[in-house]
Motif scaffolding. Structure first.
Motif, mmCIF file in Angstrom:
data_model
loop_
_atom_site.group_PDB
_atom_site.id
_atom_site.type_symbol
_atom_site.label_atom_id
_atom_site.label_comp_id
_atom_site.label_asym_id
_atom_site.label_seq_id
_atom_site.Cartn_x
_atom_site.Cartn_y
_atom_site.Cartn_z
ATOM 1 N N GLY A 148 0.730 -1.180 0.103
ATOM 2 C CA GLY A 148 -0.156 0.168 -0.097
ATOM 3 C C GLY A 148 0.851 1.280 -0.116
ATOM 4 O O GLY A 148 2.116 1.248 0.023
ATOM 5 N N THR B 12 -8.318 9.283 6.897
ATOM 6 C CA THR B 12 -8.997 8.181 7.195
ATOM 7 C C THR B 12 -9.563 8.305 8.756
ATOM 8 O O THR B 12 -9.412 7.680 9.542
ATOM 9 C CB THR B 12 -8.145 6.990 7.247
ATOM 10 O OG1 THR B 12 -7.002 6.937 8.002
ATOM 11 C CG2 THR B 12 -7.727 6.674 5.863
ATOM 12 N N GLU C 189 -14.843 0.446 -6.193
ATOM 13 C CA GLU C 189 -13.814 0.448 -5.543
ATOM 14 C C GLU C 189 -13.589 1.037 -4.196
ATOM 15 O O GLU C 189 -14.418 1.915 -4.006
ATOM 16 C CB GLU C 189 -12.484 1.678 -6.552
ATOM 17 C CG GLU C 189 -11.328 1.683 -5.773
ATOM 18 C CD GLU C 189 -10.498 2.435 -6.729
ATOM 19 O OE1 GLU C 189 -10.182 3.655 -6.411
ATOM 20 O OE2 GLU C 189 -9.962 2.069 -7.801
ATOM 21 N N GLY C 190 -12.838 0.369 -3.531
ATOM 22 C CA GLY C 190 -12.946 1.080 -1.994
ATOM 23 C C GLY C 190 -11.372 1.107 -1.387
ATOM 24 O O GLY C 190 -10.592 0.522 -1.869
ATOM 25 N N LEU C 191 -11.483 1.736 -0.423
ATOM 26 C CA LEU C 191 -10.138 2.224 0.450
ATOM 27 C C LEU C 191 -10.328 1.127 1.689
ATOM 28 O O LEU C 191 -11.044 1.162 2.319
ATOM 29 C CB LEU C 191 -10.207 3.497 0.585
ATOM 30 C CG LEU C 191 -8.823 3.997 1.362
ATOM 31 C CD1 LEU C 191 -7.614 4.054 0.376
ATOM 32 C CD2 LEU C 191 -9.016 5.192 2.037
ATOM 33 N N GLU D 160 -2.625 2.669 3.221
ATOM 34 C CA GLU D 160 -3.906 2.476 2.652
ATOM 35 C C GLU D 160 -3.762 1.574 1.338
ATOM 36 O O GLU D 160 -2.512 1.813 0.627
ATOM 37 C CB GLU D 160 -4.543 3.820 2.342
ATOM 38 C CG GLU D 160 -3.531 4.862 1.689
ATOM 39 C CD GLU D 160 -4.522 6.004 1.256
ATOM 40 O OE1 GLU D 160 -5.425 6.383 2.149
ATOM 41 O OE2 GLU D 160 -4.282 6.732 0.368
ATOM 42 N N HIS E 73 -6.065 0.635 -2.403
ATOM 43 C CA HIS E 73 -7.311 0.792 -3.204
ATOM 44 C C HIS E 73 -7.642 -0.594 -3.907
ATOM 45 O O HIS E 73 -6.789 -0.951 -4.731
ATOM 46 C CB HIS E 73 -7.376 2.199 -4.268
ATOM 47 C CG HIS E 73 -7.331 3.393 -3.811
ATOM 48 N ND1 HIS E 73 -8.456 4.125 -3.419
ATOM 49 C CD2 HIS E 73 -6.146 4.087 -3.226
ATOM 50 C CE1 HIS E 73 -8.011 5.332 -2.863
ATOM 51 N NE2 HIS E 73 -6.570 5.464 -2.876
ATOM 52 N N THR F 256 -10.660 -3.255 -5.558
ATOM 53 C CA THR F 256 -11.816 -3.572 -6.206
ATOM 54 C C THR F 256 -12.690 -4.662 -5.889
ATOM 55 O O THR F 256 -12.123 -5.728 -5.734
ATOM 56 C CB THR F 256 -11.525 -3.430 -7.792
ATOM 57 O OG1 THR F 256 -10.869 -2.239 -8.300
ATOM 58 C CG2 THR F 256 -12.957 -3.481 -8.736
ATOM 59 N N ASP G 191 -6.530 -5.691 -5.858
ATOM 60 C CA ASP G 191 -5.894 -4.874 -6.658
ATOM 61 C C ASP G 191 -6.165 -5.506 -8.148
ATOM 62 O O ASP G 191 -5.216 -6.483 -8.342
ATOM 63 C CB ASP G 191 -4.529 -4.347 -6.198
ATOM 64 C CG ASP G 191 -3.882 -3.540 -7.316
ATOM 65 O OD1 ASP G 191 -4.394 -3.038 -8.114
ATOM 66 O OD2 ASP G 191 -2.939 -3.069 -7.049
ATOM 67 N N LEU H 91 -13.521 -1.542 4.351
ATOM 68 C CA LEU H 91 -13.633 -1.204 3.189
ATOM 69 C C LEU H 91 -14.654 0.110 2.537
ATOM 70 O O LEU H 91 -15.910 0.032 2.644
ATOM 71 C CB LEU H 91 -13.778 -2.464 2.345
ATOM 72 C CG LEU H 91 -13.224 -2.041 0.770
ATOM 73 C CD1 LEU H 91 -12.071 -2.018 0.499
ATOM 74 C CD2 LEU H 91 -13.977 -3.205 -0.322
ATOM 75 N N SER I 233 -15.963 3.079 0.410
ATOM 76 C CA SER I 233 -16.268 3.881 -0.816
ATOM 77 C C SER I 233 -15.541 5.023 -0.982
ATOM 78 O O SER I 233 -15.309 5.835 0.016
ATOM 79 C CB SER I 233 -17.549 3.795 -1.368
ATOM 80 O OG SER I 233 -18.378 4.693 -0.389
ATOM 81 N N THR I 234 -15.464 5.492 -2.457
ATOM 82 C CA THR I 234 -14.805 6.995 -2.390
ATOM 83 C C THR I 234 -15.523 8.075 -2.033
ATOM 84 O O THR I 234 -15.168 9.307 -1.560
ATOM 85 C CB THR I 234 -14.767 7.213 -4.061
ATOM 86 O OG1 THR I 234 -15.932 7.109 -4.528
ATOM 87 C CG2 THR I 234 -13.608 6.442 -4.576
#
Length: 326
Positions: A46, A54, A196-198, A216, A218, A220, A244, A261, A263-264
């Protein structure tokens, strides 16, 4: 409704008197040194997160050691509740600390708040044999106020899965205010392939050097079929996978269990449970799908007052920690 088998009289008075300046636990200095994390803990491959990016993330630590080591993550839901995994709760010594507003574990930056959980509630469908299915729990902590680096993540918005295109699902409509919840959704698994999530947490870099700051990645969300194909022996009713899909070799690991997780636009898509091996192209990370467990989450945090839960008690799925911070 949860059956009552244990009473926490001191915890009731503690919570009722808890305010923004709730007491912080002072850990005795006579305990054994904390064990050092192994090479395979936390996010692999990451990037270093920007301080304050965050604010929903918390560090869950084991207070039987000094200093208490981080071993799980969690997500802030409101001023009392933290979402994490059941395995983080059941595998611990029940002597936990929750640290909010943390970024750099080597420094006291002035944003941190420490709370001792009063209660943990495990999802009723979680079992020690299923391991990952419904692997979620809620931690009730004394009240804390929001700040620059302490903010809740949002529960999923209500939407009709058949009428919304994938890209629109988390952008249509007005996002609810922080601390408000969309509880009127169907308690069923949404196939959100491609969203996509973080995922964020504390851990090691690719070089296996320890990182004291938030890392962190990213990821999917993969299709339900591909997730089941990677883990044919797991019951995927409540689960989903994320990886990823661009470069590979990126993902969460054991120390990130319990982390959300996100989302944007700040919605909780899932709760990280497991990956073996970590950051593998063949075996993506397993997450509990938030759409499956959100009704249960809401039934606790929205319809049960914290003081009532403490005055009541529960079956074996609700654990008490300490009646006070003495």
């Amino acid at each position: 409704m949860y059956r009552i088998i244990y009473l926490l009289p001191f915890a009731v008075s503690l919570l009722s008197s808890a305010v923004t300046n709730s007491p912080v636990l002072e850990v005795p200095t006579t305990r054994s040194p904390a064990p050092q994390p192994t090479a395979e803990t936390n996010i692999i491959g990451g990037d270093i997160a920007t301080p304050g990016s965050t604010p929903w993330l918390v560090s869950i630590r084991d207070a039987q050691y000094y200093p208490p080591p981080h071993f799980c993550g969690g997500t802030i839901l409101n001023n009392f509740w933290i979402l994490t995994t059941a395995s983080c709760v059941t595998s611990s010594s029940y002597d936990l600390l929750v640290v909010l507003g943390e970024y750099n574990m080597d420094e006291q930056e002035g944003y941190e708040k420490t709370r001792t959980p009063l209660l943990s509630i495990i999802h009723p469908k979680y079992t020690y044999f299923s391991i990952h299915a419904y692997n979620v729990a809620l931690l009730l902590v004394p009240y804390f106020s929001y700040g620059e680096r302490i903010q809740p993540a949002s529960l999923l918005p209500k939407f009709d899965d058949k009428r919304h295109r994938l890209a629109q699902r988390f952008t249509d409509g007005k996002k609810e205010e922080k601390g408000k919840f969309s509880c009127n959704i169907r308690d069923t698994k949404w196939d959100i392939q491609g969203v996509e999530g973080l995922i964020a947490g504390w851990g090691r870099t690719n070089s296996e050097e320890s990182s004291s700051v938030v890392m962190e990645a990213h990821l999917t969300i993969l299709s339900n079929d591909s997730c089941q194909g990677a883990y044919p022996d797991d019951d995927m009713e409540s689960l989903m996978c994320a990886a990823d899909v661009t470069h590979g070799g990126v993902g969460a690991c054991q120390g990130d269990s319990g982390g959300g997780l996100i989302s944007t636009d700040g919605y909780i898509l899932g709760v990280y449970s497991y990956a073996e091996p970590c950051a593998s192209d063949e075996f993506p990370g397993i997450y509990v799908n938030m759409s499956v467990i959100q009704d249960w989450v809401c039934s606790i945090i929205r319809f049960h007052h914290p003081k009532r839960l403490l005055a009541d008690a529960t079956d074996y799925r609700i654990h008490s920690f300490r009646p006070s911070l003495d």
